[in-house]
Design a protein around this motif. Structure first.
Motif: not given
Length: 401
Positions: A23-37
């Motif tokens: 919730n702190r990063f509303p502009d981030v595509d979180m599912p994609y970002a977590l996959d990449q990390i």
């Protein structure tokens, strides 16, 4: 903060904690970002060259866990180069089950042209993006079903297959006929379309049965281990080359770039008798590496290195002198004891912790550790085994090398 910036800044963080802070990063595509990390974190361990390459896109977790590591992919490249030279042809290859493309990115370097085939459209897009970043300019990406594509492909120098080892419910399969695609059913077409075919199979598979299932077309079996664990089973099939079957037990855990390699022809050695050693102080004890344990080539090993098995089922070997190039670990036996309480008490004086292994022994490691009241670790190694005469012994040792 953009998604790309988030990935770069937080890629060393715990993804579970990052998911809770979405919730702190509303502009981030979180599912994609977590996959990449998560993908980058796995790649840092398995594929350091890929992790160091800016812009590489990683697939979902399952594909990352199933992909080859750099050492095993490099081994397949070396094998592809050797066989291309054997068949006198290095023009083109096709990987029919491309996946994340790690094996393809390595083996394709042995050929003038290479085609990656994968039915998962998402993986095709990822690989098409990654290949130029990895410096591969001889590759073509095709989104297609392996079986359908095989029926139309022109003859190749090499075909590569890594059949899916999970069923429609996600459960692991290890039988050759249970994998997708069914290599046994495809065998005539594979042989027709290639000068040689390389199969990557589950290390849990019974390689003897796989050789039988493939009807005399297997020329080489390669059992590859890393870090004390059997990682891959590779079969090379060909009707262009006629030769007797050879088995290669390769351990990639060595510090050098050259793997520890034991090569033998099945059935070439007569059974070796059980040890007649009086096991005592200064006897050398040898434990084969994981590839040899998987191959089960204990008679061939004993004959090749002049060592004697403790018993037929111990898979431990003895010698009076050190064996410098033994494919596995070697120890010097410092003390020997039976399970007699008095003998045990005397033999274990001064030992508060030890690494314990059981070979052909009635107790598990946990049960034996509890009985001995010894903690795990340290530089003492206790091998619990049974001699040919049925005597239960503990061989208290230290590493020779």
């Amino acid at each position: 903060m953009t998604t790309a910036e988030f990935i770069r800044e937080y890629r060393e963080r715990d993804i579970r904690q990052l998911a809770l802070q979405a919730n702190r990063f509303p502009d981030v595509d979180m599912p994609y970002a977590l996959d990449q990390i998560q993908g980058w974190q796995i790649a840092r361990r398995k594929l350091p060259k890929w992790a160091a390459c800016d812009g590489v896109i990683f697939p979902p977790h399952l594909s990352m866990e199933q992909c080859s590591s750099e050492p095993t992919a490099q081994y397949k490249l070396n094998l592809a180069m050797e066989w291309a030279e054997i068949v006198g042809h290095a023009s083109r290859m096709t990987d029919l089950t491309g996946g994340f493309g790690v094996d393809f990115s390595f083996t394709s370097c042995a050929f003038a042209a290479a085609t990656y085939v994968e039915r998962n459209e998402q993986l095709c897009h990822i690989v098409e993006h990654n290949l130029p970043l990895l410096g591969l300019s001889n590759a073509t990406v095709v989104c297609a079903d392996a079986v359908e594509y095989l029926s139309t492909v022109e003859p190749q120098t090499m075909l590569f297959l890594d059949p899916a080892r999970r069923d429609e419910h996600g459960a692991k399969t290890v039988m050759l006929a249970d994998c997708t695609p069914d290599v046994v059913q495809l065998l005539p077409k594979l042989l027709e379309k290639s000068r040689f075919t390389m199969l990557k199979l589950s290390p849990m598979l019974d390689w003897h049965k796989a050789v039988d299932d493939l009807q005399g077309t297997v020329r080489e079996v390669h059992i590859v281990s890393v870090g004390g664990e059997c990682k891959e089973l590779l079969l090379v099939l060909s009707t262009v080359v006629e030769s007797e079957l050879k088995v290669y037990c390769a351990d990639l855990s060595t510090a050098s770039d050259t793997p520890s390699l034991f090569v033998y022809t099945p059935g070439s050695s007569a059974p070796v008798a059980n040890s007649t050693f009086n096991i005592q102080h200064s006897t050398f004890l040898h434990e084969p590496n994981a590839s040899i344990m998987k191959a089960g080539c204990f008679d061939e090993l004993a004959a090749a290195y002049g060592v004697s098995p403790v018993s037929r089922n111990s898979h431990l070997f003895l010698s009076d002198e050190p064996v410098e190039d033994f494919p596995g670990r070697s120890f010097v036996v410092e003390r020997v004891t039976t399970m007699n309480k008095g003998e045990l008490r005397k033999a274990l004086v001064g030992i508060e912790k030890a690494n314990i292994a059981t070979r052909n022994f009635p107790l598990t490691v946990a049960e034996l550790r509890k009985r001995l009241k010894i903690k795990d670790g340290g530089d003492v190694y206790i091998f619990a085994t049974t001699t040919a005469e049925g005597e239960h012994l503990l061989l208290i040792s230290r590493k020779y090398r």
